[in-house]
Every structure is written in C-alpha cells, then in structure tokens.
Write a protein that holds these residues in place. Structure first.
Motif, mmCIF file in Angstrom:
data_model
loop_
_atom_site.group_PDB
_atom_site.id
_atom_site.type_symbol
_atom_site.label_atom_id
_atom_site.label_comp_id
_atom_site.label_asym_id
_atom_site.label_seq_id
_atom_site.Cartn_x
_atom_site.Cartn_y
_atom_site.Cartn_z
ATOM 1 N N SER A 419 30.260 -4.828 -13.005
ATOM 2 C CA SER A 419 28.815 -4.784 -13.228
ATOM 3 C C SER A 419 28.459 -5.782 -14.309
ATOM 4 O O SER A 419 29.271 -6.079 -15.192
ATOM 5 C CB SER A 419 28.360 -3.380 -13.647
ATOM 6 O OG SER A 419 28.912 -3.024 -14.901
ATOM 7 N N ALA A 420 27.242 -6.308 -14.230
ATOM 8 C CA ALA A 420 26.764 -7.283 -15.205
ATOM 9 C C ALA A 420 25.268 -7.112 -15.378
ATOM 10 O O ALA A 420 24.516 -7.146 -14.397
ATOM 11 C CB ALA A 420 27.092 -8.708 -14.758
ATOM 12 N N VAL A 421 24.854 -6.892 -16.624
ATOM 13 C CA VAL A 421 23.437 -6.715 -16.945
ATOM 14 C C VAL A 421 23.095 -7.693 -18.058
ATOM 15 O O VAL A 421 23.751 -7.702 -19.109
ATOM 16 C CB VAL A 421 23.128 -5.269 -17.386
ATOM 17 C CG1 VAL A 421 21.659 -5.126 -17.747
ATOM 18 C CG2 VAL A 421 23.511 -4.286 -16.291
ATOM 19 N N PHE A 422 22.060 -8.516 -17.834
ATOM 20 C CA PHE A 422 21.638 -9.497 -18.825
ATOM 21 C C PHE A 422 20.131 -9.401 -19.005
ATOM 22 O O PHE A 422 19.385 -9.098 -18.055
ATOM 23 C CB PHE A 422 21.976 -10.934 -18.377
ATOM 24 C CG PHE A 422 23.437 -11.178 -18.156
ATOM 25 C CD1 PHE A 422 24.255 -11.545 -19.215
ATOM 26 C CD2 PHE A 422 23.995 -11.055 -16.901
ATOM 27 C CE1 PHE A 422 25.604 -11.781 -19.021
ATOM 28 C CE2 PHE A 422 25.336 -11.292 -16.699
ATOM 29 C CZ PHE A 422 26.142 -11.653 -17.759
ATOM 30 N N SER A 423 19.694 -9.672 -20.212
ATOM 31 C CA SER A 423 18.266 -9.814 -20.489
ATOM 32 C C SER A 423 18.092 -10.842 -21.594
ATOM 33 O O SER A 423 18.893 -10.905 -22.531
ATOM 34 C CB SER A 423 17.644 -8.479 -20.908
ATOM 35 O OG SER A 423 18.170 -8.040 -22.144
ATOM 36 N N VAL A 424 17.057 -11.670 -21.461
ATOM 37 C CA VAL A 424 16.706 -12.668 -22.457
ATOM 38 C C VAL A 424 15.245 -12.487 -22.798
ATOM 39 O O VAL A 424 14.393 -12.426 -21.899
ATOM 40 C CB VAL A 424 16.984 -14.100 -21.943
ATOM 41 C CG1 VAL A 424 16.543 -15.133 -22.971
ATOM 42 C CG2 VAL A 424 18.466 -14.276 -21.619
ATOM 43 N N TRP A 425 14.970 -12.365 -24.116
ATOM 44 C CA TRP A 425 13.611 -12.074 -24.582
ATOM 45 C C TRP A 425 13.059 -10.808 -23.956
ATOM 46 O O TRP A 425 11.877 -10.704 -23.629
ATOM 47 C CB TRP A 425 12.668 -13.247 -24.314
ATOM 48 C CG TRP A 425 13.042 -14.510 -25.008
ATOM 49 C CD1 TRP A 425 13.522 -15.653 -24.466
ATOM 50 C CD2 TRP A 425 12.963 -14.745 -26.418
ATOM 51 N NE1 TRP A 425 13.775 -16.602 -25.419
ATOM 52 C CE2 TRP A 425 13.426 -16.062 -26.649
ATOM 53 C CE3 TRP A 425 12.560 -13.985 -27.520
ATOM 54 C CZ2 TRP A 425 13.496 -16.624 -27.910
ATOM 55 C CZ3 TRP A 425 12.623 -14.550 -28.781
ATOM 56 C CH2 TRP A 425 13.082 -15.849 -28.973
ATOM 57 N N GLY A 426 13.934 -9.822 -23.753
ATOM 58 C CA GLY A 426 13.502 -8.536 -23.230
ATOM 59 C C GLY A 426 13.250 -8.519 -21.741
ATOM 60 O O GLY A 426 12.889 -7.475 -21.181
ATOM 61 N N LYS A 427 13.469 -9.656 -21.067
ATOM 62 C CA LYS A 427 13.219 -9.736 -19.631
ATOM 63 C C LYS A 427 14.544 -9.700 -18.884
ATOM 64 O O LYS A 427 15.394 -10.572 -19.071
ATOM 65 C CB LYS A 427 12.477 -11.024 -19.302
ATOM 66 C CG LYS A 427 12.146 -11.165 -17.820
ATOM 67 C CD LYS A 427 11.396 -12.458 -17.548
ATOM 68 C CE LYS A 427 11.081 -12.618 -16.073
ATOM 69 N NZ LYS A 427 10.362 -13.878 -15.791
ATOM 70 N N PRO A 428 14.757 -8.688 -18.023
ATOM 71 C CA PRO A 428 16.024 -8.609 -17.283
ATOM 72 C C PRO A 428 16.207 -9.818 -16.373
ATOM 73 O O PRO A 428 15.255 -10.341 -15.799
ATOM 74 C CB PRO A 428 15.891 -7.314 -16.475
ATOM 75 C CG PRO A 428 14.825 -6.528 -17.165
ATOM 76 C CD PRO A 428 13.874 -7.540 -17.746
ATOM 77 N N ILE A 429 17.453 -10.236 -16.277
ATOM 78 C CA ILE A 429 17.802 -11.356 -15.403
ATOM 79 C C ILE A 429 18.450 -10.795 -14.152
ATOM 80 O O ILE A 429 19.483 -10.125 -14.211
ATOM 81 C CB ILE A 429 18.771 -12.327 -16.102
ATOM 82 C CG1 ILE A 429 18.136 -12.877 -17.383
ATOM 83 C CG2 ILE A 429 19.163 -13.458 -15.174
ATOM 84 C CD1 ILE A 429 19.086 -13.741 -18.190
ATOM 85 N N ASN A 430 17.852 -11.030 -13.022
ATOM 86 C CA ASN A 430 18.380 -10.529 -11.753
ATOM 87 C C ASN A 430 18.435 -11.664 -10.744
ATOM 88 O O ASN A 430 18.002 -11.543 -9.615
ATOM 89 C CB ASN A 430 17.511 -9.382 -11.236
ATOM 90 C CG ASN A 430 18.180 -8.647 -10.076
ATOM 91 O OD1 ASN A 430 19.392 -8.664 -9.948
ATOM 92 N ND2 ASN A 430 17.378 -8.027 -9.223
ATOM 93 N N SER A 431 18.950 -12.793 -11.207
ATOM 94 C CA SER A 431 18.994 -13.979 -10.370
ATOM 95 C C SER A 431 20.119 -13.871 -9.343
ATOM 96 O O SER A 431 20.965 -12.973 -9.378
ATOM 97 C CB SER A 431 19.197 -15.229 -11.231
ATOM 98 O OG SER A 431 20.448 -15.160 -11.886
ATOM 99 N N GLN A 432 20.114 -14.826 -8.419
ATOM 100 C CA GLN A 432 21.173 -14.863 -7.409
ATOM 101 C C GLN A 432 22.525 -15.120 -8.055
ATOM 102 O O GLN A 432 23.543 -14.587 -7.623
ATOM 103 C CB GLN A 432 20.862 -15.952 -6.386
ATOM 104 C CG GLN A 432 21.864 -16.017 -5.237
ATOM 105 C CD GLN A 432 21.490 -17.064 -4.212
ATOM 106 O OE1 GLN A 432 20.526 -17.807 -4.407
ATOM 107 N NE2 GLN A 432 22.239 -17.135 -3.132
ATOM 108 N N GLN A 433 22.546 -15.912 -9.137
ATOM 109 C CA GLN A 433 23.802 -16.173 -9.822
ATOM 110 C C GLN A 433 24.393 -14.897 -10.409
ATOM 111 O O GLN A 433 25.602 -14.692 -10.383
ATOM 112 C CB GLN A 433 23.585 -17.209 -10.932
ATOM 113 C CG GLN A 433 23.355 -18.620 -10.440
ATOM 114 C CD GLN A 433 21.880 -18.871 -10.133
ATOM 115 O OE1 GLN A 433 21.093 -17.923 -10.062
ATOM 116 N NE2 GLN A 433 21.524 -20.127 -9.949
#
Length: 513
Positions: A419-433
């Motif tokens: 599993s991988a969860v990322f957020s930048v500036w409070g905005k979750p990243i759910n990109s294809q990458q």
C-alpha cells in the motif's frame, strides 16, 4: 550421492592422470568409477573441488583458499561446501572479496545502507585518500571473473548472505574465513578462538573473543593533559565479526578479519542509512561497534618480510590443522597455486550445478531485495536509535527532514509495495503512477518525483529509497539429475511459481534457499 568402487590400476592408468583422486585418498591409490553410470572419470572431472570429493567420507579434513574476489561466487562455493560435504567432515574456506556491503539473511537493506554512497563512483578513492593511502592502490579488483558481475572496480556491490547477523563491509584488505563442521559439539567460540591463536602465533597480535563471539583488540590510551586521575584508559575495537548458519547435521561459522582496509573512513557514511529513522519493521538491526585494522599503518609485509595475507592464511590453516588433523584436500580455487592444486572458476560454473545456480541466485535482485522482511516507511520518524539518531546526508551535514508539505506512508512485504498513501499540501495523490506502485518492487523505482508530482518531496524520497541498478531479477533453477527437483521462479507474469510438489511456493523464501 552415487557409491564408488575402485578400478584396477592398469585400467585407471590409461584413463586418468596420476595427480588426481589418488592424491585425495592416500590409502586408495586407484581412481574410482561411478556404480550408477559405470564411467571412468576423465582428467577434467577428477578435480579436488567436486561433488564427489567434497562429499566423500574419507575426506574428513578439507582446506580451500579462493583467489577470486567475486563475493557472489565465494558465497556460492561456501554454500556448496556446506550442503554437499559429508556430515562428519571439517572444512576450512578462506577468501577475500572486492568492496561490497554484505547484509544478513533477515535484514532490511533500506534500513542498513546508504545507497547514494554506494552509487558514488568516487567514494572508495576518497576513503583511501582520507586514510593516507594511494587512491589508485592495490585495493581495486581485477579478476577475470569480475566480468561476470555488474559494475566496475569503483562500485560497491550489495550482497545478501544466507546466514544471519548484521551488516558488514568487505574489501581487499579484509580476509574472510569459513569453518564447516558437524553440529555435534559445535561451539560458537571455538573457531573464533582458533583465529585468535593464529593472530598471536602467526602475526604476533594479541586479541580476544568477546561475549558476542567477535574478535576484539584492546588498545591502551596513555593519559592526556586533561585527565584528572592520570591513569591510562583502555579502548576496545572490533577486528572480526561472526555469523552462523546451522542445517541438519552441519554448522557454518564464518567471520571477517580486518587486516589493512583503506576504506574504514567510509563506513560511517556507508552503513548509516538516512531512511532508518523512518522505517518500522521486523528485520534484524545491526549493532554498531568501533572497528580498526590489525595493521593501522596499512603495511603489506611483516617486519620479517613475509606478506601479511600469506602469514594470516598460513597461521589459520596451521591452527585448523592442529584442531582437526592434516587435510586430505588442500586446494587453491581460481588464480594462484600450481596446476595440480588449482580449480578454475569457469569450470566450477560449468560443471557444478549447485554452484552455478546459487551464483545466479545470489547476484539477482530477487534474492537481494525480495527477502526483506515486512516493513513500513513513513515520512515521520517512527524509531530512534544511536546508529540513526540524526537524518544525515551523504556529506555528513544534518538535513531538514521531510518537506513539511509531504505525508507518505508505504508498507512492503518481500520488497514489494502493498500500500502507498501520499499527500502534498494536504491534497491526496491518487495518480496513475501511485496506483502502479502496488505489487511493484521498491528497488525498481528510479525517480519518486514522477510519482508524487513534486520536486522537493520526490528528491527527499529519492535520497532514502532509490537503490540504483542491479542485476537481472529473473531466477531459474533446473536440473536433469535424478532425485533433484525442478524449481523455477519467474518474477514477471504474476509471480508464477511451479515445483515438483505442484504447490505454489516462493523459491526465494522456501526451498533450498
């Protein structure tokens, strides 16, 4: 193992040279023929290092000295000796590796190693200059066998051994010893004490075995002007570490011995992972210890003019012989030695299936990275330890930690992302990458900037998680010999695994690994 019976001398003399099996078996002057195949061994097959010679119960004491500096090959030979030797035999194996980091069987490389230092082509030369050695000294490997492994002489290889224990650094100034013996009466201090006696009687160095089964030396430091009590102090330095592996009826004890390594200034950066403070996991952590060379001046010869490496090898062999008797086999592997006692590396790869397969396995990314125990990486500190109490960059300066706008949480099992969860500036990243990360190997990701879409956050992750390029990860094992199972591990294609039993199994975690 096939049984053997002696042939008449007249027949043997026509088919096999006189220096072959008779010299391995003094009481039996005739070569032997396999009762299963009925073939007389040819001169090429009648080698000292062969499955027949290693496993013969009459070869109760065996000594091998490797002249290749390929760490994958040396560990493959070591494993062959462990698994193929007769249960009551005693074996000594001495070898030296080119610069490499060797992690334990159950360790996490991301928590142990600074990969940016490993990738630095000038790291070794800078370390040699720091200790006063020539940057282009004799500490660069040049074996013909080195063409079989990735990288050049300026690279530091990553190796995962089959035994437990912590992470160590090998180079040409460090000699490794392996002792294989029956488990009956096996003691973890016996062979460390053997090396201590070899240092005392062969090199004139006083050392001792500590409670961790390591070999240490005690240096007496005279009192300085600021010492109030005026008494000398004693500092203890580790010069040899040990690791062990025990299988049915057989025990392996192998260790290092720092003779004259010019790369000790590098260890503080190389074995200090910037990712460790952000990792939680089940892997075995290394215990840091102060180390030093037995010959701090990096001299090549003893005062009597004898080469240090030769003196150490002869002293260890003499102590091993004193313990277990004169060897039935005493052979040099690779370059060096006489024609009668030399086994070329190419013939081992070509003729001994176990060595060929284990060599390919040990240098594969599948073995090195996908044996990593479960762990999680988070962008906030989840552990504090003396070894990694600070976030240190490759130049030794304190960094600022993760960017304040980055939040990352990655969980992995066997080096693959669950599993991988990322957020930048409070905005979750759910990109294809990010979605493509799942089930992918962490060691395959070369640039995190494309994953998180932010240069600062991506650079911070690159500094801690990018390993660099390693060898091909496809591992295939097969054998057409009777009684040997056929096992194939195919990394691509959904992780398909096949075996003789028909059950799904992981070739790397189970089987003979």
């Amino acid at each position: 193992m096939a049984s053997w019976r002696p042939l008449p001398t007249a027949i043997a003399g026509k088919r096999c040279s006189s220096l072959l099996l008779p010299s391995i078996h003094p009481p039996r002057p005739n070569p032997w023929v396999s009762s299963r195949t009925g073939r007389v061994p040819t001169p090429r097959q009648c080698r000292f290092l062969s499955e027949e010679a290693v496993s013969d119960r009459h070869n109760s004491v065996q000594v091998y000295v490797s002249r290749t500096t390929n760490p994958y090959m040396n560990l493959a030979i070591e494993n062959f000796l462990l698994e193929s030797s007769f249960t009551t035999s005693f074996i000594l194996f001495l070898y030296t590796n080119r610069p490499c980091v060797v992690i334990g069987r159950n360790q996490n490389p991301w928590a142990e190693v600074d990969f940016s230092v490993m990738r630095d082509p000038n790291a070794l030369a800078d370390a040699r200059r720091a200790c006063g050695a020539d940057a282009d000294s004799d500490m660069t490997p040049g074996d013909e066998e080195e063409t079989h492994i990735h990288g050049s002489g300026t690279d530091i290889l990553l190796v995962r051994r089959r035994s437990g224990g912590g992470t160590v650094f090998h180079d040409l100034g460090n000699v490794n010893y392996s002792v294989i013996c029956p488990t009956t009466g096996f003691n973890r201090n016996t062979h460390a004490a053997m090396v201590v006696h070899a240092l005392r009687h062969g090199l004139g160095i006083s050392a001792r075995v500590n409670e961790r089964h390591d070999i240490v030396v005690d240096d007496v430091i005279p009192p300085g002007p600021g010492d109030s009590d005026g008494s000398p102090k004693t500092e203890t330095f580790k010069v040899s570490g040990s690791a062990f592996k025990i299988i049915k009826n057989r025990a392996l004890h192998h260790g290092t011995c720092l003779l004259r390594s010019p790369h000790l200034p590098l260890l503080g950066r190389l074995l200090r992972s910037p990712a460790a403070p952000y990792i939680w996991g089940n892997g075995v952590s290394s215990v840091p210890s102060p180390v030093r060379n037995l010959f701090p001046g990096l001299e090549r010869t003893l005062p009597n003019g004898v080469d240090i490496y030769t003196a150490f090898e002869q002293a260890v062999i003499a102590q091993f012989t004193a313990l277990y008797g004169q060897p039935n086999i005493h052979e040099v592997i690779g370059d060096g030695g006489t024609e009668e006692k030399k086994t070329p590396i190419s013939s081992l790869i070509r003729e001994i299936d176990d060595i060929r397969v284990n060599y390919a396995l040990l240098k594969s990314s599948a073995w090195i990275f996908e044996n990593t125990p479960f762990f999680a990486f988070k962008s906030y500190r989840v552990q504090e330890s003396p070894k990694n109490s600070n976030d240190v960059d490759m130049h030794g300066a304190l960094s600022q930690g993760p960017p304040s706008d980055l939040r990352a949480s990655i969980t992995l099992r066997q080096g693959r992302i669950l599993s991988a969860v990322f957020s930048v500036w409070g905005k979750p990243i759910n990109s294809q990458q990010v979605r493509h990360l799942i089930r992918n190997g962490l060691f395959r990701i070369e640039d995190w900037r494309h994953v998180v879409g932010d240069d600062a956050a991506g650079e911070w992750l690159n500094r801690r998680l990018v390993t660099g390029s390693f060898t091909d990860s496809r591992v295939t094992r097969s054998s057409n010999r009777p009684g040997k199972r056929v096992v194939k591990y195919i990394k691509e294609g959904g992780g398909k695994r096949t075996g003789k039993t028909g059950k799904k199994r992981d070739r790397i975690e189970r089987g003979r690994a």
